[in-house]
Design an enzyme around this catalytic site. Structure first.
Site, short mmCIF file in Angstrom:
data_model
loop_
_atom_site.label_atom_id
_atom_site.label_comp_id
_atom_site.label_asym_id
_atom_site.label_seq_id
_atom_site.Cartn_x
_atom_site.Cartn_y
_atom_site.Cartn_z
CG ASP A 85 28.84 36.76 100.51
OD1 ASP A 85 28.70 36.65 99.28
OD2 ASP A 85 28.27 37.64 101.19
CG HIS A 231 28.39 32.52 104.00
ND1 HIS A 231 27.04 32.62 104.29
CD2 HIS A 231 28.91 33.76 104.22
CE1 HIS A 231 26.76 33.86 104.67
NE2 HIS A 231 27.88 34.57 104.64
#
Length: 281
Positions: A85, A231
């Protein structure tokens, strides 16, 4: 229009679920007002606490199906999906792509629209190397669940257009910032042709600077069908993730796991590439 099969067996559309949510909220508010007006303070406080906990669960629990239908696992035997992400990041995303290419792993990237607009070549490279690019809103607004309807629609649509500009066609999958829900998210996703993807393993890489701790956390939890949340853009950098990931990939492969996308990938010709478990060459 897509239908959601509720756990009770009742099929509803996204708009119907939103209407049910607001109707229940109105009825509960009326009940609370009556309890307070007639002096039932004990019942009032108990009902208020229960209502608050319910709303927190509906808006913040990443895998609940009540407001937004979502997938939190992948199908097939011995499959896991890596998802990243908040990118693209001009420094860390290329390093991650190099690592995944070296390991022969395909992953899913939930990109922030305005970052994709800043670094379109990284998004194009991500797609060209066989990864799945998905919608993570335009600005990654931290209080996503409180957005006004017009802003909510804009966050979804602007990110979709940014990805369309980079890859030549719109994304098919969506994840909200921090997994937050919004009472109107389901109908808006249906209108945009997007499916919500959640996760089953939250690695907490946002708070973990030790790569060994991060690797152990993933390896201790990993099971068939897991979607793993990581991430590729963080304020302090993603060095811990980049150092931990080769070990995670190697050990999961030793256990017999294959790595798949979080959902089917659509190429420029409109042909779907299924996200099934296939041995890595």
């Amino acid at each position: 229009m897509a239908l959601f099969q509720h756990p009770s067996g009742f099929a509803t559309t996204g708009m119907a679920r939103s209407a049910i949510f607001f109707s229940l909220l109105f009825l509960i508010s009326a009940l609370l007002a009556l309890l307070y007006a007639f002096g039932f303070l004990g019942l009032f406080l108990a009902a208020l606490t229960a209502t608050t906990l319910l709303i927190v669960f509906l808006l913040f629990h990443p895998r609940n199906q009540w407001l937004v239908a979502n997938r939190s696992r992948v199908g097939g035997a011995q499959c896991v999906a890596l998802t990243f992400d908040d990118g693209p990041d001009p420094m860390d995303t290329p390093k991650l792509l190099d690592l995944l290419r070296k390991k022969g792993v395909k992953a899913t990237f939930f990109v922030v629209g305005k970052r994709a607009e800043q670094y379109p070549n990284i998004v194009r490279r991500t797609w060209a190397e066989g990864h799945l690019v998905a919608n993570h809103t335009w600005s990654h607004y931290p209080l996503f669940c409180f957005l006004m309807p017009r802003r909510l629609r804009a966050e979804i649509e602007r990110c979709t257009e940014s990805i369309r500009h980079c890859c030549g066609f719109p994304p098919r999958f969506f994840r909200s910032p921090v997994g937050l829900r919004h009472p109107l998210l389901a109908p808006y996703l249906e209108n945009a042709g997007l499916e919500y993807v959640s996760w089953s393993i939250r690695t907490l890489d946002t708070f973990t600077a030790n790569p060994n701790v991060l690797a152990e956390r993933i390896l201790n939890k990993a099971a068939n069908g897991d979607i793993i949340l990581l991430h590729d853009h963080l304020p302090r950098g993603t060095d811990a993730m980049l150092e931990a990931l080769p070990r995670v990939i190697d050990e999961l492969r030793q256990r017999g796991f294959d790595f798949v996308l979080a959902g089917p990938r659509e190429d420029a010709g409109g042909t779907l590439e299924p996200a099934t478990c296939e041995p890595v060459p």
